[in-house]
Design a protein around this motif. Structure first.
Motif, PDB file in Angstrom:
ATOM      1  N   LEU A 100      43.707  31.894  36.538  1.00 26.53           N
ATOM      2  CA  LEU A 100      43.934  30.971  35.424  1.00 26.53           C
ATOM      3  C   LEU A 100      45.298  31.198  34.782  1.00 26.53           C
ATOM      4  CD1 LEU A 100      40.368  31.001  33.813  1.00 26.53           C
ATOM      5  CD2 LEU A 100      41.398  29.186  35.210  1.00 26.53           C
ATOM      6  N   ILE A 101      45.678  32.446  34.582  1.00 25.48           N
ATOM      7  CA  ILE A 101      46.987  32.753  33.998  1.00 25.48           C
ATOM      8  C   ILE A 101      48.106  32.286  34.926  1.00 25.48           C
ATOM      9  CG2 ILE A 101      48.548  34.646  33.351  1.00 25.48           C
ATOM     10  CD1 ILE A 101      46.039  36.077  32.192  1.00 25.48           C
ATOM     11  N   GLU A 102      47.959  32.554  36.223  1.00 23.11           N
ATOM     12  CA  GLU A 102      48.967  32.108  37.197  1.00 23.11           C
ATOM     13  C   GLU A 102      49.141  30.591  37.180  1.00 23.11           C
ATOM     14  OE1 GLU A 102      47.651  33.557  40.997  1.00 23.11           O
ATOM     15  OE2 GLU A 102      47.987  35.643  40.429  1.00 23.11           O
ATOM     16  N   ASN A 103      48.111  29.884  36.737  1.00 22.75           N
ATOM     17  CA  ASN A 103      48.145  28.424  36.728  1.00 22.75           C
ATOM     18  C   ASN A 103      48.292  27.841  35.326  1.00 22.75           C
ATOM     19  OD1 ASN A 103      47.712  27.277  39.608  1.00 22.75           O
ATOM     20  ND2 ASN A 103      46.443  29.116  39.464  1.00 22.75           N
ATOM     21  N   GLY A 104      48.848  28.649  34.419  1.00 21.91           N
ATOM     22  CA  GLY A 104      49.284  28.123  33.134  1.00 21.91           C
ATOM     23  C   GLY A 104      48.317  28.184  31.964  1.00 21.91           C
ATOM     24  N   ILE A 105      47.164  28.806  32.123  1.00 26.47           N
ATOM     25  CA  ILE A 105      46.235  28.933  30.994  1.00 26.47           C
ATOM     26  C   ILE A 105      46.652  30.148  30.167  1.00 26.47           C
ATOM     27  CG2 ILE A 105      43.831  29.288  30.280  1.00 26.47           C
ATOM     28  CD1 ILE A 105      44.441  26.514  31.554  1.00 26.47           C
TER      29      ILE A 105
END
Length: 189
Positions: A100-105
Motif C-alpha cells: 500500500l505504501i509503495e502504491n501511494g497510501i
C-alpha cells in the motif's frame, strides 16, 4: 432388506450434501457480487499466505482491490491483518502495508493487526485493537461469505469487497472454504 435401507440412507445423505454445497455456493457467489458503500470508516484487508516477503497471488489480489477502494475513498483508514507463519519472513500485515505504501497510501492511514492466524482472529483482533463497528472487508470471492458472517457475529456492520481468486488455486481454495464453512457452522469460529 438391510442393503436397501443402507442404500436409501446413503442416497439421502448424498442429496443433503449436494443440497448443502449448492446452498453454500449460492451464498458465496451472492456475497462476492455485492458492492460496498463509499466512505466507510475502515477497510479491513484479511491476511493470506506470504512467501518469504512476497504476497501470494490470492493475497496480492486482495491488496490490489483494497488499494482501489482506498484511492476512491480518501477518508477511509485501512487495517491490514495477519500474523507470521513458520515459512513467512514477515507478517502478512506487514506485506500488505508495504504494498500500500509503495502504491501511494499514506502510512498514517494504515493500521496493523499482526497476531492473528486465521480469519476469525483477523476480525476479532482488529476489532479489539481499533474498536471498529463498521468496515468493508476485502478478501477473495470464495472467502467473503464466511468472513462477513464472522464479522457480523462480532457486532460489526460489515460490507464485502471481492478480489478475484487466481484460477490456478481456485478449485483448491473453494474446496478448502467449504470445509471452513462447515467448521464455522459447527463451532462459530
Amino acid at each position: 432388506m438391510k442393503k436397501r435401507i443402507v442404500l436409501s440412507i446413503l442416497c439421502v445423505l448424498l442429496l443433503l450434501g449436494v443440497g448443502w454445497v449448492s446452498f453454500t455456493f449460492y451464498h458465496m457467489k451472492h456475497v462476492a457480487k455485492e458492492q460496498p458503500p463509499k466512505n466507510i470508516p475502515y477497510l479491513v484487508i484479511l491476511g493470506a499466505k506470504v512467501n518469504g516477503e512476497k504476497m501470494s497471488k490470492a493475497f496480492f489480489e486482495r491488496a490490489k482491490v483494497g488499494l482501489q477502494y482506498l484511492n476512491q475513498n480518501e477518508n477511509t483508514k485501512v487495517i491490514v491483518t495477519g500474523g507470521q507463519g513458520p515459512d513467512e519472513d514477515i507478517t502478512e500485515a506487514e506485506a500488505a502495508k508495504r504494498y500500500l505504501i509503495e502504491n501511494g497510501i499514506a502510512e498514517k492511514r494504515i493500521f496493523l493487526e499482526e497476531k492473528s492466524v486465521n480469519t476469525y482472529e483477523n476480525i476479532k483482533f482488529a476489532k479489539k485493537l481499533y474498536s471498529i463497528n463498521e468496515a468493508v472487508f476485502v478478501s477473495n470471492d470464495f472467502h467473503l461469505y464466511r468472513a462477513i458472517q464472522l464479522a457480523k457475529a462480532q457486532d460489526i456492520k460489515a460490507y464485502p469487497l471481492a478480489a478475484e481468486t487466481p484460477k490456478v488455486v481456485k478449485p483448491k481454495l473453494f474446496a478448502r472454504e467449504f470445509l471452513a464453512i462447515l467448521k464455522w457452522v459447527i463451532t462459530g469460529k
